[in-house]
Design a protein around this motif. Sequence first.
Motif, PDB file in Angstrom:
ATOM      1  N   ALA A 127      -3.687 -39.980 -39.218  1.00  0.00           N
ATOM      2  CA  ALA A 127      -3.383 -40.996 -38.194  1.00  0.00           C
ATOM      3  C   ALA A 127      -4.295 -40.808 -36.973  1.00  0.00           C
ATOM      4  O   ALA A 127      -4.790 -41.787 -36.399  1.00  0.00           O
ATOM      5  CB  ALA A 127      -1.914 -40.916 -37.801  1.00  0.00           C
ATOM      6  N   ALA A 212       2.481 -45.995 -47.529  1.00  0.00           N
ATOM      7  CA  ALA A 212       3.101 -46.499 -46.291  1.00  0.00           C
ATOM      8  C   ALA A 212       2.548 -45.744 -45.078  1.00  0.00           C
ATOM      9  O   ALA A 212       2.255 -46.358 -44.040  1.00  0.00           O
ATOM     10  CB  ALA A 212       4.620 -46.344 -46.374  1.00  0.00           C
ATOM     11  N   GLU A 213       2.395 -44.440 -45.198  1.00  0.00           N
ATOM     12  CA  GLU A 213       1.862 -43.665 -44.063  1.00  0.00           C
ATOM     13  C   GLU A 213       0.435 -44.094 -43.722  1.00  0.00           C
ATOM     14  O   GLU A 213       0.066 -44.179 -42.549  1.00  0.00           O
ATOM     15  CB  GLU A 213       1.926 -42.163 -44.366  1.00  0.00           C
ATOM     16  N   MET A 215      -0.954 -47.104 -44.369  1.00  0.00           N
ATOM     17  CA  MET A 215      -0.945 -48.475 -43.815  1.00  0.00           C
ATOM     18  C   MET A 215      -0.389 -48.465 -42.388  1.00  0.00           C
ATOM     19  O   MET A 215      -0.914 -49.133 -41.491  1.00  0.00           O
ATOM     20  CB  MET A 215      -0.101 -49.410 -44.697  1.00  0.00           C
ATOM     21  N   ASN A 216       0.666 -47.698 -42.165  1.00  0.00           N
ATOM     22  CA  ASN A 216       1.268 -47.664 -40.828  1.00  0.00           C
ATOM     23  C   ASN A 216       0.328 -47.033 -39.804  1.00  0.00           C
ATOM     24  O   ASN A 216       0.305 -47.446 -38.641  1.00  0.00           O
ATOM     25  CB  ASN A 216       2.613 -46.925 -40.869  1.00  0.00           C
ATOM     26  N   VAL A 219      -2.179 -49.747 -38.811  1.00  0.00           N
ATOM     27  CA  VAL A 219      -1.557 -50.746 -37.931  1.00  0.00           C
ATOM     28  C   VAL A 219      -1.268 -50.133 -36.551  1.00  0.00           C
ATOM     29  O   VAL A 219      -1.542 -50.748 -35.516  1.00  0.00           O
ATOM     30  CB  VAL A 219      -0.266 -51.286 -38.589  1.00  0.00           C
ATOM     31  N   ALA A 220      -0.766 -48.904 -36.534  1.00  0.00           N
ATOM     32  CA  ALA A 220      -0.433 -48.254 -35.252  1.00  0.00           C
ATOM     33  C   ALA A 220      -1.675 -48.052 -34.386  1.00  0.00           C
ATOM     34  O   ALA A 220      -1.614 -48.118 -33.158  1.00  0.00           O
ATOM     35  CB  ALA A 220       0.238 -46.901 -35.509  1.00  0.00           C
TER      36      ALA A 220
END
Length: 262
Positions: A127, A212-213, A215-216, A219-220
């Motif tokens: 991230a 999901a991690e 993609m999130n 987006v984040a």
Amino acid sequence: MERDENARCWDGNADAWTKLSRAGYDVYRDFLNTPAFLAMLPDVSGRRGIDIGCGEGSNTRLVAGRGARVIGIDVSPRFVEHALEAERREPIGIEYRVGDAIALPFRDAAFEFAVAFMSLMDVPDHARAIAEAFRVLEPGGFLQFSILHPCTNTRHRRNLRDATGKTFALEVGRYFERTDGHVDEWLFSAAPAEAKQGLPLFRVPTFHRTVAEWMNAIVAAGFAIERVEEPFASDDVVRRCPSLQDTQQAPYFLHVRCRKPR
Ligand SMILES: C[S@@+](CC[C@H](N)C(=O)[O-])C[C@H]1O[C@@H](n2cnc3c(N)ncnc32)[C@H](O)[C@@H]1O
């Protein structure tokens, strides 16, 4: 796993990785991943770009070959030495620096595009790496990256093969289990025993995250997803490199392009 330990593992891999990949044994990269990545890459001619986790620079050189002005960065000084040595031998104007994807040594909005070929899944904090790519891009710039597909690159995975040895399915489990530096040891399976002789196994720290991690995190960071691909080998490629037959049964790689809004 500590950041230094991750860098040390990759530094230890650099000589054997460079030798074997330059000898043509990184067949998933050469026959499938890189061609698919470049087919999806927008026009970069004349644009300023960064290659994050550039390794010995093979893909950086291909991006530069499309007319881009590229800086390659890698956490491993030894990989950067190999990349620099190739640039000295055959200069094409690429700059290389040692740097960490989670703290890129560049000012905000320094680049028009960023690429990361099969490297972000090797970074301890995916991230933060994506947020860093966002920071160094100018508005309207894009990040395109490829990773091992999170759905099939799990702690438990087994190829199920028919009587002829062809993969007809993958058995996958422990998908939701994060790995935080679990070290996998291997060498390119396409390399014959003579080529591997005397080489230490690669030690690859893994940081498995779910789809999901990923993609999130995109987006984040503020990106808009623009294109997603799950490349697999064509019949023609399988004829030329039969070991890639398994990629026709389940997704091995995930390619994403996302853009920083203007
Ligand atoms: C699988 S190799 C891919 C190399 C190259 N992009 C290619 O396609 O041939 C992963 C690369 O990511 C680099 N890497 C791992 N963690 C990193 C980090 N935190 N920051 C920058 N590079 C990193 C490794 O040193 C290695 O060169």
